[in-house]
Write a protein that holds these residues in place. Structure first.
Motif, PDB file in Angstrom:
ATOM      1  N   ALA A 146      -5.695  13.690 -10.256  1.00 14.60           N
ATOM      2  CA  ALA A 146      -7.021  13.297  -9.781  1.00 14.60           C
ATOM      3  C   ALA A 146      -6.967  12.022  -8.950  1.00 14.60           C
ATOM      4  N   LEU A 147      -7.943  11.923  -8.051  1.00 17.51           N
ATOM      5  CA  LEU A 147      -8.144  10.766  -7.181  1.00 17.51           C
ATOM      6  C   LEU A 147      -9.559  10.249  -7.398  1.00 17.51           C
ATOM      7  N   HIS A 148      -9.763   8.955  -7.217  1.00 18.54           N
ATOM      8  CA  HIS A 148     -11.082   8.359  -7.462  1.00 18.54           C
ATOM      9  C   HIS A 148     -11.689   7.854  -6.165  1.00 18.54           C
ATOM     10  N   ASP A 149     -13.010   7.859  -6.127  1.00 19.54           N
ATOM     11  CA  ASP A 149     -13.739   7.450  -4.927  1.00 19.54           C
ATOM     12  C   ASP A 149     -14.299   6.030  -5.009  1.00 19.54           C
ATOM     13  N   ILE A 173       0.841  -1.192   0.000  1.00 19.52           N
ATOM     14  CA  ILE A 173       0.000   0.000   0.000  1.00 19.52           C
ATOM     15  C   ILE A 173       0.878   1.245   0.000  1.00 19.52           C
ATOM     16  N   ARG A 174       0.758   2.033  -1.052  1.00 19.43           N
ATOM     17  CA  ARG A 174       1.452   3.320  -1.129  1.00 19.43           C
ATOM     18  C   ARG A 174       0.400   4.422  -1.030  1.00 19.43           C
ATOM     19  N   ARG A 175       0.478   5.198   0.023  1.00 20.65           N
ATOM     20  CA  ARG A 175      -0.501   6.250   0.263  1.00 20.65           C
ATOM     21  C   ARG A 175      -0.196   7.484  -0.579  1.00 20.65           C
ATOM     22  N   GLN A 192      -7.336  11.617   0.957  1.00 24.10           N
ATOM     23  CA  GLN A 192      -7.921  10.969   2.113  1.00 24.10           C
ATOM     24  C   GLN A 192      -7.018   9.812   2.543  1.00 24.10           C
ATOM     25  N   THR A 193      -7.192   9.357   3.763  1.00 26.68           N
ATOM     26  CA  THR A 193      -6.310   8.308   4.287  1.00 26.68           C
ATOM     27  C   THR A 193      -6.454   6.994   3.541  1.00 26.68           C
ATOM     28  N   THR A 194      -7.564   6.804   2.850  1.00 22.10           N
ATOM     29  CA  THR A 194      -7.787   5.559   2.115  1.00 22.10           C
ATOM     30  C   THR A 194      -7.254   5.596   0.687  1.00 22.10           C
TER      31      THR A 194
END
Length: 274
Positions: free
Chosen positions: A248-251, A130-132, A139-141
């Protein structure tokens, strides 16, 4: 809500090698499936890119049913499993991030080292690694593969058209290595987008993409020039950096398809503020 369309999807299985245009593609927790799950590292375990080795642009990537295929001028194709097994764990560096990566094979290392004329290794991001994403923007996730910092780069067709007019040239979008290309919106409309939905997937756009020397490299010849940085310095400069496109980040996970409707859900001040 304003609607536009998704006109292109690109994946880059190996960081900084040539990408692949796809029409229909799954989105996983780290971004597009197989996108930048592999990368090259040097003898100091630092990631390698076209910034240092423009010749990397000449290595083409392809995906078969169970294989990743690399091809390059004067070289026999290198065929690798899409799901590598085993391999040495290597503590590798991407900018300021330390990431656990697995070696792929001595054969791959030799093939790449020979073509690039540098001692290098090919590594893979294990599914359990897991690379944050930078918590200042995420977000943390949120997770990312071996991309520079974010799972997606979004650029609109008309932003490229505007830049090409300023340059008096006709650069392809591949110079800028986007993941998602949007049609139908005004030039640089993406600068003000904060939340969008493409198909059934929601995206956050927290940060514009500052550009390095990679877009100056012709992806077909690996020859370098001065554009688009000269023009970007004139029309897209802010605080000593130049910007083109939005990170961009995805939900959600799901599937993206060329032609999907793009809905702009919320906007804010232009980023960068130019």
């Amino acid at each position: 809500m304003t609607h536009f369309t998704l006109s292109d999807i690109y994946i880059y299985p190996v960081k900084s090698l040539a990408g692949i245009s796809v029409r229909h593609w799954p989105v996983t927790k780290t971004g597009l499936l197989h996108d930048r799950k592999w990368m090259l590292i040097d003898k100091d375990r630092q990631f390698l890119s076209q910034r240092k080795l423009p010749r990397m642009a000449l290595i083409k990537t392809a995906l078969a049913e169970n294989d990743l295929v690399l091809s390059a001028p004067g070289m026999e194709n290198l065929i690798l499993p899409l799901t590598p097994e085993g391999g040495e764990i290597i503590d590798s560096t991407i900018w300021r991030d330390q990431c656990d990566a697995r070696s792929v094979s001595p054969k791959a290392d030799q093939w790449l080292s020979r073509f690039l004329n540098i001692d290098c290794r090919l590594v893979y991001q294990p599914d359990d690694e897991i690379r944050r994403v930078d918590p200042n923007y995420a977000q943390t996730t949120d997770q990312v593969s071996f991309a520079d910092g974010f799972p997606f780069l979004i650029i609109s067709e008309n932003s490229l058209a505007s830049l090409n007019r300023e340059m008096g040239l006709d650069f392809p979008i591949t110079r800028f290595r986007p993941n998602l290309v949007i049609a139908g919106c005004p030039a640089y409309a993406e600068d003000s987008w904060r939340e969008i939905r493409i198909g059934a997937i929601d995206f956050r756009l927290p940060k514009p993409c500052s550009r390095c020397s990679v877009p100056t490299i012709d992806p077909e010849t690996a020859q370098t020039g001065k554009e688009p940085l000269i023009t970007l310095n004139r029309v897209r400069k802010w605080q000593n950096k130049v910007y083109f496109g939005q990170n961009a980040l995805h939900d959600q996970c799901g599937v993206l398809t060329v032609g999907d409707i793009v809905q702009v859900k919320s906007t804010g001040p232009s980023q960068p503020p130019i």
